[in-house]
Scaffold this motif. Structure first.
Motif, mmCIF file in Angstrom:
data_model
loop_
_atom_site.group_PDB
_atom_site.id
_atom_site.type_symbol
_atom_site.label_atom_id
_atom_site.label_comp_id
_atom_site.label_asym_id
_atom_site.label_seq_id
_atom_site.Cartn_x
_atom_site.Cartn_y
_atom_site.Cartn_z
ATOM 1 N N VAL A 96 0.844 -1.194 0.000
ATOM 2 C CA VAL A 96 0.000 0.000 0.000
ATOM 3 C C VAL A 96 0.883 1.249 0.000
ATOM 4 C CG1 VAL A 96 -1.629 1.376 1.337
ATOM 5 C CG2 VAL A 96 -1.987 -1.082 1.094
ATOM 6 N N ILE A 97 1.889 1.257 0.859
ATOM 7 C CA ILE A 97 2.796 2.404 0.944
ATOM 8 C C ILE A 97 3.587 2.574 -0.350
ATOM 9 C CG2 ILE A 97 4.826 3.317 2.153
ATOM 10 C CD1 ILE A 97 3.770 1.925 4.674
ATOM 11 N N ALA A 98 4.044 1.455 -0.919
ATOM 12 C CA ALA A 98 4.805 1.529 -2.169
ATOM 13 C C ALA A 98 3.943 2.084 -3.298
ATOM 14 C CB ALA A 98 5.329 0.143 -2.540
ATOM 15 N N GLY A 99 2.710 1.584 -3.416
ATOM 16 C CA GLY A 99 1.809 2.083 -4.449
ATOM 17 C C GLY A 99 1.491 3.554 -4.261
ATOM 18 N N ALA A 100 1.295 3.964 -3.004
ATOM 19 C CA ALA A 100 1.003 5.364 -2.711
ATOM 20 C C ALA A 100 2.195 6.255 -3.056
ATOM 21 C CB ALA A 100 0.636 5.513 -1.240
ATOM 22 N N THR A 101 3.394 5.774 -2.762
ATOM 23 C CA THR A 101 4.600 6.546 -3.056
ATOM 24 C C THR A 101 4.769 6.762 -4.554
ATOM 25 O OG1 THR A 101 5.688 5.666 -1.075
ATOM 26 C CG2 THR A 101 7.100 6.638 -2.779
ATOM 27 N N VAL A 102 4.553 5.690 -5.323
ATOM 28 C CA VAL A 102 4.659 5.794 -6.784
ATOM 29 C C VAL A 102 3.632 6.777 -7.330
ATOM 30 C CG1 VAL A 102 4.360 4.535 -8.944
ATOM 31 C CG2 VAL A 102 5.639 3.496 -7.070
ATOM 32 N N ALA A 103 2.393 6.664 -6.868
ATOM 33 C CA ALA A 103 1.334 7.563 -7.341
ATOM 34 C C ALA A 103 1.637 9.010 -6.967
ATOM 35 C CB ALA A 103 -0.013 7.133 -6.751
ATOM 36 N N TRP A 104 2.183 9.212 -5.782
ATOM 37 C CA TRP A 104 2.516 10.565 -5.327
ATOM 38 C C TRP A 104 3.637 11.164 -6.165
ATOM 39 C CZ3 TRP A 104 0.867 12.907 -0.410
ATOM 40 C CH2 TRP A 104 1.458 14.144 -0.157
ATOM 41 N N VAL A 105 4.715 10.402 -6.341
ATOM 42 C CA VAL A 105 5.877 10.895 -7.090
ATOM 43 C C VAL A 105 5.530 11.141 -8.543
ATOM 44 C CG1 VAL A 105 8.193 10.290 -7.898
ATOM 45 C CG2 VAL A 105 7.540 9.813 -5.528
ATOM 46 N N MET A 106 4.740 10.263 -9.140
ATOM 47 C CA MET A 106 4.370 10.406 -10.553
ATOM 48 C C MET A 106 3.193 11.348 -10.749
ATOM 49 S SD MET A 106 4.806 6.499 -11.947
ATOM 50 C CE MET A 106 4.473 7.051 -13.628
#
Length: 295
Positions: A96-106
């Protein structure tokens, strides 16, 4: 007592108020000693009773059943432990955190975020109604849910309230720790009455949410005002409290599953249920923070 959490509602490894006589040695050809009053004495899938489905691979299972003796219990090494639950929950929350980080950065837009949320919802519903845990399905749910959370958090953090995402994370952690302490100290006790009232409150909450959404779609504006202003603040607090109480139900299901000797695979369902509840609390916390900062 079954959990209102859809992940656990089909499993049936709860004890009634935590007092049922689990672990008692069953008598051959009869019910376990001390199981009077235990609602799962005859149907608990993890009890060491003749109906134990996890003894099917035991070559002596049929022989024991024919002679009226209970089937062999699940091997100790195959039973769910707290370490299993912690590890699986760490994996799902990590995704969940990894997916959120990717969505945030991109800087993923809200259109993609809504699509990810719908996919996560479908995956969650499929897993909720499956009789066995599917790790791939659970991990996929966590990844898509993370994309949605990252995108919506980035939007609110950018356009509504700077720092809202971190505040929501800290708030969610505080709710989790507080409820864990309250549960372990038995200040909060999960009883049948507790679950019944919680289900009524949760149902009312969801119905009001759906009605408010319909008014927003067809009437425009803020609908009935459940998501803005003073009423929205009250509604947000209620949502967080409901999520916290659902955490208590999740804790009890984990505790009972370990006590009943649930198979290790069930730890995936425990992780899935905890992740769903924490996501709910985070979203309600994020919504409440945005309301407080927009007024």
């Amino acid at each position: 007592m079954r959990s209102s959490n859809p992940v656990f509602s089909r499993r049936g490894f709860s004890r009634d108020n935590g007092t049922a006589g689990y672990g008692a040695a069953p008598q051959a050809g009869g019910p376990a000693v001390g199981t009077q009053g235990n609602p799962y004495a005859g149907g608990n899938p993890y009890a060491q009773a003749p109906t134990n489905p996890y003894a099917q691979n035991n070559p002596y299972a049929q022989q024991d059943l024919q002679h009226g003796a209970p089937q062999a219990p699940v091997a100790t090494g195959d039973k769910m432990t707290m370490d299993d639950v912690v590890m699986r929950t760490g994996m799902t929350l990590g995704l969940v955190i990894a997916g959120a980080t990717v969505a945030w950065v991109m800087n993923v837009n809200l259109g993609i975020a809504i699509g990810a949320a719908l996919i996560a919802m479908v995956l969650g519903l499929v897993q909720s109604f499956k009789r066995k845990a599917n790790p791939a399905l659970i991990l996929a749910y966590a990844a898509f849910e993370g994309v949605f959370l990252g995108a919506i958090s980035n939007y609110i953090n950018t356009y509504v309230a700077e720092g809202a995402a971190m505040q929501a994370v800290l708030g969610t952690m505080a709710v989790f720790v507080t409820m864990l302490v309250l549960y372990k100290t038995r200040i909060v006790r999960v009883t049948q009455r507790f679950t019944r009232f919680l289900m009524i409150a949760a149902t009312a909450f969801l119905v009001l949410t759906a009605v408010n959404l319909l008014f927003m779609v067809f009437g425009g504006g803020d609908g009935l005002g459940f998501r803005s202003g003073p009423l929205g603040i009250v509604f947000g607090i209620v949502g967080i409290l409901l999520g916290a109480f659902f955490l208590a139900l999740d804790f009890k299901q984990v505790e009972d599953g370990i006590a009943y000797g649930a198979p290790r695979q069930e730890s995936w369902l425990a992780a899935f249920g905890l992740t769903m509840t924490l996501v709910w609390i985070y979203l309600e916390m994020l919504r409440l923070i945005s309301i407080l900062n927009s007024d």
